[in-house]
Design a protein around this motif. Structure first.
Motif, PDB file in Angstrom:
ATOM      1  N   GLY A   1       0.815  -1.235  -0.157  1.00 30.70           N
ATOM      2  CA  GLY A   1       0.141   0.058   0.026  1.00 30.70           C
ATOM      3  C   GLY A   1       0.810   1.225   0.057  1.00 30.70           C
ATOM      4  N   GLN A   2       2.132   1.145   0.383  1.00 34.46           N
ATOM      5  CA  GLN A   2       2.861   2.175   0.274  1.00 34.46           C
ATOM      6  C   GLN A   2       3.458   2.728  -1.258  1.00 34.46           C
ATOM      7  OE1 GLN A   2       5.913   1.333   3.353  1.00 34.46           O
ATOM      8  NE2 GLN A   2       5.060   2.795   4.574  1.00 34.46           N
ATOM      9  N   LYS A   3       3.957   3.878  -1.525  1.00 32.49           N
ATOM     10  CA  LYS A   3       4.272   4.320  -2.571  1.00 32.49           C
ATOM     11  C   LYS A   3       5.884   3.945  -2.808  1.00 32.49           C
ATOM     12  CE  LYS A   3       5.170   8.669  -3.424  1.00 32.49           C
ATOM     13  NZ  LYS A   3       4.958   9.960  -3.396  1.00 32.49           N
ATOM     14  N   ALA A   4       6.288   3.523  -3.997  1.00 38.34           N
ATOM     15  CA  ALA A   4       7.682   3.408  -4.135  1.00 38.34           C
ATOM     16  C   ALA A   4       8.115   4.186  -5.520  1.00 38.34           C
ATOM     17  CB  ALA A   4       7.979   1.915  -4.512  1.00 38.34           C
ATOM     18  N   LYS A   5       9.310   4.926  -5.324  1.00 34.10           N
ATOM     19  CA  LYS A   5       9.604   5.908  -6.385  1.00 34.10           C
ATOM     20  C   LYS A   5      11.232   5.165  -6.739  1.00 34.10           C
ATOM     21  CE  LYS A   5       9.347  10.199  -8.093  1.00 34.10           C
ATOM     22  NZ  LYS A   5       8.923  11.759  -7.941  1.00 34.10           N
ATOM     23  N   LEU A   6      11.489   5.013  -7.959  1.00 34.52           N
ATOM     24  CA  LEU A   6      12.868   4.638  -8.209  1.00 34.52           C
ATOM     25  C   LEU A   6      13.434   5.387  -9.364  1.00 34.52           C
ATOM     26  CD1 LEU A   6      10.982   2.162  -7.585  1.00 34.52           C
ATOM     27  CD2 LEU A   6      12.341   0.769  -9.066  1.00 34.52           C
ATOM     28  N   TYR A   7      14.660   5.731  -9.368  1.00 33.30           N
ATOM     29  CA  TYR A   7      15.276   6.670 -10.280  1.00 33.30           C
ATOM     30  C   TYR A   7      16.273   6.278 -11.048  1.00 33.30           C
ATOM     31  CZ  TYR A   7      13.182  10.008  -7.010  1.00 33.30           C
ATOM     32  OH  TYR A   7      12.284  10.522  -6.022  1.00 33.30           O
ATOM     33  N   CYS A   8      16.547   6.736 -12.095  1.00 36.68           N
ATOM     34  CA  CYS A   8      17.584   6.452 -13.253  1.00 36.68           C
ATOM     35  C   CYS A   8      18.067   7.370 -14.224  1.00 36.68           C
ATOM     36  CB  CYS A   8      16.824   5.388 -14.316  1.00 36.68           C
ATOM     37  SG  CYS A   8      17.859   5.083 -15.842  1.00 36.68           S
ATOM     38  N   ALA A   9      19.503   7.617 -13.906  1.00 39.02           N
ATOM     39  CA  ALA A   9      20.140   8.697 -14.738  1.00 39.02           C
ATOM     40  C   ALA A   9      20.689   7.915 -15.877  1.00 39.02           C
ATOM     41  CB  ALA A   9      21.094   9.367 -13.771  1.00 39.02           C
ATOM     42  N   PRO A  10      20.127   8.059 -17.095  1.00 33.31           N
ATOM     43  CA  PRO A  10      20.891   7.499 -18.398  1.00 33.31           C
ATOM     44  C   PRO A  10      22.135   8.243 -18.549  1.00 33.31           C
ATOM     45  CG  PRO A  10      19.285   9.295 -19.007  1.00 33.31           C
ATOM     46  CD  PRO A  10      19.057   9.173 -17.467  1.00 33.31           C
ATOM     47  N   ILE A  11      22.899   7.358 -19.545  1.00 33.15           N
ATOM     48  CA  ILE A  11      24.265   7.899 -19.941  1.00 33.15           C
ATOM     49  C   ILE A  11      23.969   9.285 -20.649  1.00 33.15           C
ATOM     50  CG2 ILE A  11      26.063   7.592 -21.391  1.00 33.15           C
ATOM     51  CD1 ILE A  11      26.009   4.661 -20.641  1.00 33.15           C
ATOM     52  N   LYS A  12      24.959  10.266 -20.356  1.00 38.85           N
ATOM     53  CA  LYS A  12      24.465  11.419 -21.344  1.00 38.85           C
ATOM     54  C   LYS A  12      24.818  11.126 -22.853  1.00 38.85           C
ATOM     55  CE  LYS A  12      25.855  15.439 -18.111  1.00 38.85           C
ATOM     56  NZ  LYS A  12      27.097  16.454 -17.895  1.00 38.85           N
ATOM     57  N   GLY A  13      23.998  11.991 -23.403  1.00 38.30           N
ATOM     58  CA  GLY A  13      24.031  11.711 -24.980  1.00 38.30           C
ATOM     59  C   GLY A  13      22.957  10.874 -25.306  1.00 38.30           C
ATOM     60  N   HIS A  14      22.424   9.914 -24.495  1.00 38.17           N
ATOM     61  CA  HIS A  14      21.582   8.922 -24.736  1.00 38.17           C
ATOM     62  C   HIS A  14      19.922   9.306 -24.960  1.00 38.17           C
ATOM     63  CE1 HIS A  14      24.179   4.986 -24.090  1.00 38.17           C
ATOM     64  NE2 HIS A  14      24.812   5.833 -24.836  1.00 38.17           N
ATOM     65  N   SER A  15      19.497   9.111 -26.070  1.00 31.85           N
ATOM     66  CA  SER A  15      18.182   9.743 -26.260  1.00 31.85           C
ATOM     67  C   SER A  15      17.064   8.787 -25.644  1.00 31.85           C
ATOM     68  CB  SER A  15      17.842   9.977 -27.808  1.00 31.85           C
ATOM     69  OG  SER A  15      18.810  10.785 -28.275  1.00 31.85           O
ATOM     70  N   TYR A  16      17.323   7.480 -25.430  1.00 31.27           N
ATOM     71  CA  TYR A  16      16.302   6.612 -25.109  1.00 31.27           C
ATOM     72  C   TYR A  16      16.535   5.961 -23.639  1.00 31.27           C
ATOM     73  CZ  TYR A  16      14.528   6.800 -29.794  1.00 31.27           C
ATOM     74  OH  TYR A  16      13.929   7.461 -31.157  1.00 31.27           O
ATOM     75  N   VAL A  17      15.731   5.761 -23.231  1.00 33.20           N
ATOM     76  CA  VAL A  17      15.594   5.139 -21.790  1.00 33.20           C
ATOM     77  C   VAL A  17      14.378   4.222 -21.635  1.00 33.20           C
ATOM     78  CG1 VAL A  17      14.941   5.311 -19.237  1.00 33.20           C
ATOM     79  CG2 VAL A  17      16.381   7.211 -20.596  1.00 33.20           C
ATOM     80  N   PHE A  18      14.819   2.862 -21.425  1.00 38.60           N
ATOM     81  CA  PHE A  18      13.810   1.823 -21.000  1.00 38.60           C
ATOM     82  C   PHE A  18      13.849   1.226 -19.759  1.00 38.60           C
ATOM     83  CE2 PHE A  18      13.724   1.062 -25.781  1.00 38.60           C
ATOM     84  CZ  PHE A  18      15.056   1.512 -25.925  1.00 38.60           C
TER      85      PHE A  18
END
Lengths: 109, 114
Positions: free
Chosen positions: B16-33
């Motif tokens: 029932g709690q909220k979860a937040k995950l973070y991702c810093a992509p490689i600089k210059g990469h346009s796509y994140v999956f």
């Protein structure tokens, strides 16, 4: 439907023995096939892609469209090859990868 | 950066709690999956971004899951009202192009819902 099948969950060989990790795919278009490897406590990293036809760390893989396979082979396994290996299918317009369930390769001394 | 950075490494949430995950992509990469891996099974695709725009969200559960990639900020994946079945390792990957290119993966965030 797009699908990748890796029939072996675990493959155990002795050092110096040949190894073949099987991968079959189902895809109606022009597939892009990849092998990713995950060593213990490390991130998933690209090992091979079919389009480059290169050999990395002694591994090769040939795309066989007739058999819809992309098996990964190495003539002489080394202990440091022990890892999880994932076959992945790309080529869709969306760009995401479809992964198999992975095969754990264990190379014994 | 030279590597995809995911934070936190581990996250424990009560149901029932909220979860937040973070991702810093490689600089210059346009796509994140974003991918979800449950019990070391195959990776399930969730969502992709082209820069800050959602490119494909066909894998995202309709309820409770949302994601963003805003300029000059890490991308985020948020799960509202977590359920036990959300327990998984969540991987982020980035790539410079959409097709025929290497995807670079982060180390993953292990989410445990108790």
């Amino acid at each position: 439907a797009q699908r990748v099948t890796q029939p072996e969950k675990l493959l155990s060989v002795f050092k110096g023995a040949p190894v073949e990790l099987k991968c079959n795919y189902s895809y109606s278009g022009s597939p892009e096939l990849f092998w990713y490897v995950q060593y213990s406590r490390q991130r998933l990293q690209l090992l091979l892609r079919h389009i480059s036809r290169e050999s990395i760390k002694g591994f090769t893989a040939d795309l066989n469209k007739g058999e819809t396979s992309f098996h990964l082979k190495k003539p002489f396994a080394q202990e440091e090859d022990s890892a999880m290996y994932y076959c992945a299918l790309g080529g869709g317009s969306q760009g995401n990868l479809i992964f198999g369930k992975g095969t754990k390769l264990s190379v014994k001394p | 950066g030279e590597e995809v950075a995911q934070t936190p490494k581990h996250l424990v949430r009560g149901e029932g709690q909220k979860a937040k995950l973070y991702c810093a992509p490689i600089k210059g990469h346009s796509y994140v999956f974003w991918y979800q891996q449950v019990l070391k099974n195959e990776f399930k695709f969730l969502i992709s971004f082209q820069n800050e725009n959602v490119f494909d969200e066909t894998g995202m559960p309709k309820e409770r899951f949302s994601a963003k990639c805003l300029p000059n900020s890490p991308c985020s994946l948020e799960i509202q009202a977590t359920k036990l079945e959300d327990s998984a390792v969540y991987f982020c990957a980035s790539s410079p192009n959409r097709v025929n290119t290497e995807a670079f993966f982060g180390q993953g965030t292990r989410l445990t819902v108790v």
